[in-house]
Design an enzyme around this catalytic site. Sequence first.
Site, PDB file in Angstrom:
ATOM      1  N   ARG A  14      55.654  45.560  44.193  1.00 13.93           N
ATOM      2  CA  ARG A  14      54.476  46.353  43.865  1.00 13.93           C
ATOM      3  C   ARG A  14      53.227  45.465  43.821  1.00 13.93           C
ATOM      4  NH1 ARG A  14      50.005  46.964  40.968  1.00 13.93           N
ATOM      5  NH2 ARG A  14      51.074  46.111  39.150  1.00 13.93           N
ATOM      6  N   ASP A  15      53.086  44.645  42.796  1.00 15.02           N
ATOM      7  CA  ASP A  15      51.842  43.894  42.639  1.00 15.02           C
ATOM      8  C   ASP A  15      51.680  42.848  43.738  1.00 15.02           C
ATOM      9  OD1 ASP A  15      49.430  43.393  41.484  1.00 15.02           O
ATOM     10  OD2 ASP A  15      50.187  42.289  39.769  1.00 15.02           O
ATOM     11  N   HIS A 211      51.984  39.449  31.691  1.00 19.33           N
ATOM     12  CA  HIS A 211      51.814  39.580  33.151  1.00 19.33           C
ATOM     13  C   HIS A 211      50.695  38.625  33.565  1.00 19.33           C
ATOM     14  CE1 HIS A 211      51.484  42.124  36.927  1.00 19.33           C
ATOM     15  NE2 HIS A 211      50.282  41.581  36.904  1.00 19.33           N
ATOM     16  N   HIS A 213      48.635  36.150  36.425  1.00 16.07           N
ATOM     17  CA  HIS A 213      48.295  35.778  37.798  1.00 16.07           C
ATOM     18  C   HIS A 213      47.980  34.290  37.818  1.00 16.07           C
ATOM     19  CE1 HIS A 213      47.855  39.661  40.105  1.00 16.07           C
ATOM     20  NE2 HIS A 213      48.215  40.058  38.903  1.00 16.07           N
ATOM     21  N   CYS A 244      44.305  38.166  44.696  1.00 19.49           N
ATOM     22  CA  CYS A 244      43.398  38.714  43.698  1.00 19.49           C
ATOM     23  C   CYS A 244      42.183  39.237  44.436  1.00 19.49           C
ATOM     24  CB  CYS A 244      42.998  37.629  42.705  1.00 19.49           C
ATOM     25  SG  CYS A 244      41.859  38.191  41.439  1.00 19.49           S
ATOM     26  N   ASN A 253      50.457  36.808  41.657  1.00 24.55           N
ATOM     27  CA  ASN A 253      51.187  36.665  40.392  1.00 24.55           C
ATOM     28  C   ASN A 253      51.857  35.298  40.323  1.00 24.55           C
ATOM     29  OD1 ASN A 253      51.795  39.669  41.536  1.00 24.55           O
ATOM     30  ND2 ASN A 253      51.494  39.743  39.338  1.00 24.55           N
TER      31      ASN A 253
END
Lengths: 304, 304
Positions: A14-15, A211, A213, A244, A253
């Site tokens: 997902r991310d 979470h 990054h 990002c 991430n």
Amino acid sequence: MTARSIQIVEVGPRDGLQNEKVVLDPAVRAELVTRLERAGARRIEAVSFVHPKYVPQMAGAEAVMSALPSAAGHSRIGLVLNGKGYDRALGTSVDEVNIAMSATNGFGLKNQGLDVRGQVSMLSDILAGRRNSEGQPGTPSLSATLSCVWGCPFDGEVSVGQIADLVGEIAAMGVAEIALADTIGAGDPWAVTRKVEAARQAAPDTTLRLHFHDTRNTGLANAHAGIEAGIDVLDASVGGIGGCPFAPGATGNIATEDLVYMLHRAGFETGFDLDALIATARWIGDRIGRPAPSALSRAGGWPG
Amino acid sequence: MTARSIQIVEVGPRDGLQNEKVVLDPAVRAELVTRLERAGARRIEAVSFVHPKYVPQMAGAEAVMSALPSAAGHSRIGLVLNGKGYDRALGTSVDEVNIAMSATNGFGLKNQGLDVRGQVSMLSDILAGRRNSEGQPGTPSLSATLSCVWGCPFDGEVSVGQIADLVGEIAAMGVAEIALADTIGAGDPWAVTRKVEAARQAAPDTTLRLHFHDTRNTGLANAHAGIEAGIDVLDASVGGIGGCPFAPGATGNIATEDLVYMLHRAGFETGFDLDALIATARWIGDRIGRPAPSALSRAGGWPG
């Protein structure tokens, strides 16, 4: 002494993929989920129920979920940005929904068209709709992720008090797990300690998840600080894929294999197989057309 | 409350460039030193007195030093691997010599042709030669760096006791500053805490300094752990240039600008100008023919 266990929620499908230029078919994304589960992932953010007009990389969430036979002990998470997304999630076999929220009005408006109060009322509506089905078979469990906890690309600095208040409010609404996200990789480990401690005081009975990054290379330092502050659940993305949108050229991430290496080396248990993760990072690198940026996929583990 | 100050020893002109394929002229290396000093470096590992047959990247240490007019408040360090290197250093204007040593026989033999006992006696000879000039004007100060503290590519794991004993022995010989180096980037932050604490107990009056490689992305986490354990002096390399001969494709030292970002963001003082560091990282990237791998040179600082 039994080793302390850290749960890593794999968010690469997902991310990670959401921030890659290449758009992958649902079948490839389902294969990524399967490979990651074989490498040890027990909780995995598999899909996002966002409109494909906004995030084409996440189109076909239903097809991804259909391609994944449910498996005992494996939880697939779907990201949800609003009531419509939540209803879509209910039509699939996702085991959990994660409600995206923001600590700031600026990011919330840009990302979801909702300021903080609007997000809280969106969450409240979703929770109201669940009142009769909560905990029933077939009803996905629910968590929330608060983005921009360590800084917002639109509103700037975010205070400890702002986070504590919002975490307390969301916890009081009945959300059992809240993730604190450093969406733009602006946090430092000392600020992680402060905000984790404040959030825990505000919501002592809620599971806190982190979470990070790695935009500015502080990701594993922040993870270290979080774990030292008592956190047992962290998100990470295989290969460190993604990026990002507010820092072109930056990495995504924290990489699952980098986090797993650091944790295993220190004697923690994660349930992941480092070599299988590195192989999966290389596999997804081939799919997205660039080498995964993680350190472990380049350097390998140690010792041997 | 006054901000806590962390001293960063810039090692890019030595440990960074020594591990780059491109060999730069002494004039360019002297310019790098000058640019780094303008960006805020107060202590800088400028040269290595190693034989150019072994490390051609470091040839012409004397020429580098000649090109650097001595400047009050700026200390230039020369790395020394043996008595011959020490004598060469005395013929230049270096303000400090750093004696390379290894925590393990395997690395010591490979790197310097000396096992640990051989290194201790090499150090002892150098110290004996200084007895009458120690502290005199023109005599460089002396520190030692212990490599492979968190693992050795030849001998494997390195125990806490091994480090404590050796640090205690070197401190008792009169060395005022000892750097503990994670030469192959195998350490984790919890192991950093343990070894720093053991080293401090073994040498309570000695300044301990940390030298991390970011081979496996744990560098800033290790720095965080070290600072939390009370360390005030860390090595870093502009741009994160260099690499690891034992992990092809891996990155080098922790990047000065990444460390500075993390520290400034957390309220520490370093004396460095982040923007000038990023500019210098880009400048050296152009000289070595590849972009500096640091996160900050890609993502930029935050906020703005």
